[in-house]
Scaffold this motif. Structure first.
Motif, mmCIF file in Angstrom:
data_model
loop_
_atom_site.group_PDB
_atom_site.id
_atom_site.type_symbol
_atom_site.label_atom_id
_atom_site.label_comp_id
_atom_site.label_asym_id
_atom_site.label_seq_id
_atom_site.Cartn_x
_atom_site.Cartn_y
_atom_site.Cartn_z
ATOM 1 N N ASP A 142 -39.498 -63.936 -29.877
ATOM 2 C CA ASP A 142 -39.574 -64.217 -31.454
ATOM 3 C C ASP A 142 -39.886 -65.421 -31.816
ATOM 4 O O ASP A 142 -39.940 -65.921 -32.936
ATOM 5 N N ALA A 143 -40.563 -66.236 -31.050
ATOM 6 C CA ALA A 143 -41.031 -67.539 -31.444
ATOM 7 C C ALA A 143 -42.426 -67.502 -31.816
ATOM 8 O O ALA A 143 -43.184 -68.593 -32.171
ATOM 9 N N GLY A 144 -42.964 -66.429 -32.228
ATOM 10 C CA GLY A 144 -44.296 -65.939 -32.848
ATOM 11 C C GLY A 144 -44.372 -64.575 -33.235
ATOM 12 O O GLY A 144 -43.290 -63.905 -33.394
ATOM 13 N N ILE A 145 -45.518 -64.117 -33.654
ATOM 14 C CA ILE A 145 -45.750 -62.726 -34.074
ATOM 15 C C ILE A 145 -46.976 -62.178 -33.387
ATOM 16 O O ILE A 145 -47.865 -62.782 -32.967
ATOM 17 N N ALA A 146 -46.641 -60.902 -32.710
ATOM 18 C CA ALA A 146 -47.832 -60.148 -32.239
ATOM 19 C C ALA A 146 -48.076 -58.921 -33.186
ATOM 20 O O ALA A 146 -47.421 -58.317 -33.726
ATOM 21 N N VAL A 147 -49.392 -59.012 -33.298
ATOM 22 C CA VAL A 147 -49.961 -58.125 -34.155
ATOM 23 C C VAL A 147 -51.478 -57.456 -33.844
ATOM 24 O O VAL A 147 -51.721 -58.082 -32.602
ATOM 25 N N PRO A 148 -51.905 -56.483 -34.301
ATOM 26 C CA PRO A 148 -53.049 -55.917 -33.707
ATOM 27 C C PRO A 148 -54.053 -56.927 -33.922
ATOM 28 O O PRO A 148 -54.099 -57.838 -34.801
ATOM 29 N N GLY A 149 -55.318 -56.666 -33.336
ATOM 30 C CA GLY A 149 -56.359 -57.729 -33.081
ATOM 31 C C GLY A 149 -57.296 -57.533 -34.210
ATOM 32 O O GLY A 149 -58.482 -57.315 -33.806
ATOM 33 N N ASN A 150 -56.988 -57.868 -35.480
ATOM 34 C CA ASN A 150 -57.871 -57.769 -36.240
ATOM 35 C C ASN A 150 -57.688 -59.066 -37.268
ATOM 36 O O ASN A 150 -56.437 -59.547 -37.556
ATOM 37 N N PRO A 151 -58.613 -59.522 -38.212
ATOM 38 C CA PRO A 151 -58.355 -60.674 -38.956
ATOM 39 C C PRO A 151 -57.222 -60.498 -40.190
ATOM 40 O O PRO A 151 -56.191 -61.550 -40.143
ATOM 41 N N ASP A 152 -57.373 -59.487 -40.812
ATOM 42 C CA ASP A 152 -56.053 -59.562 -41.734
ATOM 43 C C ASP A 152 -54.872 -59.428 -41.135
ATOM 44 O O ASP A 152 -53.816 -60.239 -41.686
ATOM 45 N N ALA A 153 -54.565 -58.851 -39.858
ATOM 46 C CA ALA A 153 -53.325 -58.891 -39.485
ATOM 47 C C ALA A 153 -53.085 -60.347 -38.841
ATOM 48 O O ALA A 153 -51.742 -60.441 -39.019
ATOM 49 N N PHE A 154 -53.666 -60.738 -38.314
ATOM 50 C CA PHE A 154 -53.769 -62.290 -37.962
ATOM 51 C C PHE A 154 -53.360 -63.247 -38.994
ATOM 52 O O PHE A 154 -52.319 -64.179 -39.095
#
Length: 404
Positions: A312-324
């Protein structure tokens, strides 16, 4: 015990692999063993350094790979191995050095292959058809050739686990918690790249297709389109440098190149607001862990191994610019002290001394001098003296012994 380690594809830019080789060698030496590392290079060298003995063999450079070299002279390498008379061998190359498992078995030497990448994932990046079938065939042969296969995360182990290999062990890597520390934060470093009102975002990795650095550039574009004043520092080198510079031509992106001084890297990571690790096939992500150790949260691709590393020390998201870009904004919404403390606390769960202990257990070795660190982990392995590739009915639900 003499532990001879072999690795190809080692350059000044392969930061994670070089760090791992160095830290394991130092740990083996401290534990009372004799580590010997054999790597390719321009000229022959035989040195005693902090990590033990390092032998560099003259090796051909592979064209269009960013400086990678491979020890291709099998006869000379066999002669060197025979002269060293190792008690164990540890191989960090699943392709050009896989034959050393057979060499070891013929001489009664226990062998270990360390899987630093997902073969199926890399084949996907390269656009190979039927990648899973090809990876399975290759991985099956690798597992048969070596006594032990070591993977650093469950993600990396998955492609071996689905084959039901009985000689698979998971051992997480570590991080230098002294060099990479929140105290490295430096206002002068931050001021070099960003104004006080701007977000300082860092990408610190090799500039290659597998690392997907273009997503970092596109994330800054998405943030600025959303009126977030973000700037990006790219710390790394590789074949995609020119293409990235073209892509970032109208964006506040600074290319810092390869930074050899680890303290300078730590200062950059500690001075950033967020670090991006967009590689979709990362099997551990040491640079992301170094960022956490510096107290800086990270945004990672959810397809990689990094979600299990960062917690929980970061965030994992889909690999696209808007999600990042959205993940960066959500991290910045957290109080600074809270997000930085969470990052450091997560990194402190990973130490090199604990990793060394796990690797020595996987070698079926025990330290002569116990390294000072966290409590000794437990390694559960199947009782197979010379394992063959068979289904292990006695394994856990995943079919894999685990290092906990």
């Amino acid at each position: 015990m003499r532990i001879v380690r072999l690795a190809n594809f080692v350059t000044v830019h392969t930061g994670g692999l070089r760090t791992t080789l160095r830290e394991l060698g130092k740990g083996y030496k401290k534990a009372g063993h004799e580590p010997v590392l054999i790597i390719p290079g321009r000229t022959f060298k035989d040195q005693q350094v902090r990590q033990g003995r390092v032998i560099t063999l003259p090796s051909a450079q592979i064209p269009r790979t960013g400086g990678y070299r491979v020890m291709a002279g099998r006869r000379d390498l066999i002669k060197l191995l025979d002269s060293l008379k190792p008690d164990r061998i540890e191989v960090s190359d699943r392709t050009t050095l896989r034959w050393t498992g057979t060499w070891a078995r013929q001489r009664g030497v226990r062998s270990m292959m360390v899987s630093h990448e997902s073969l199926a994932g890399l084949l996907g990046v390269w656009g190979m058809p039927k990648r899973d079938a090809l990876a399975d065939r290759f991985n099956r042969r690798t597992a048969e050739a070596f006594d032990t296969i070591v993977c650093t995360t469950a993600y990396a182990a998955a492609e071996f686990r689905r084959l039901g290999v009985p000689n698979l062990v998971e051992v997480p890597l570590g991080v230098d918690l002294n060099t990479f520390h929140p105290s490295r934060q430096d206002p002068a470093v931050r001021a070099r790249y960003a104004r006080p009102e701007e977000l300082l975002i860092v990408y610190a990795s090799r500039l290659s297709a597998a690392k997907r650095p273009e997503l970092a550039v596109d994330t800054v574009a998405a943030l600025r389109n959303g009126k977030s004043p973000a700037v990006l520092v790219v710390a790394g080198e590789g074949r995609r440098r020119a293409a990235l510079a073209y892509r970032a031509a109208r964006l506040p992106v600074r290319f810092a190149g390869h930074i050899a001084d680890r303290k300078a890297v730590a200062a950059l990571l500690a001075s950033a607001d967020v670090v991006l690790a967009p590689g979709p096939v990362e099997t551990f992500g040491l640079s992301a862990l170094e960022a956490l150790a510096c107290g800086t949260p990270v945004v990672v691709d959810q397809q990689s191994a990094l979600p299990e590393v960062i917690g929980d020390a970061g965030i994992a998201v889909p690999g696209n610019p808007d999600a990042f870009a959205d993940a960066v904004s959500r991290l910045m919404d957290r109080p600074a002290d809270e997000r930085r403390a969470a990052a450091r606390a997560r990194a402190e769960q990973f130490s090199w001394s604990r990793s060394v202990e796990g690797f020595l257990d996987a070698h079926d070795l025990h330290p002569a001098v116990a390294p000072a660190s966290a409590p000794a982990p437990t390694l559960i392995r199947p009782a197979v003296p010379r394992p063959r590739l068979v289904r292990d009915a006695g394994a856990d639900e995943a079919g894999t012994p685990r290092y906990a």
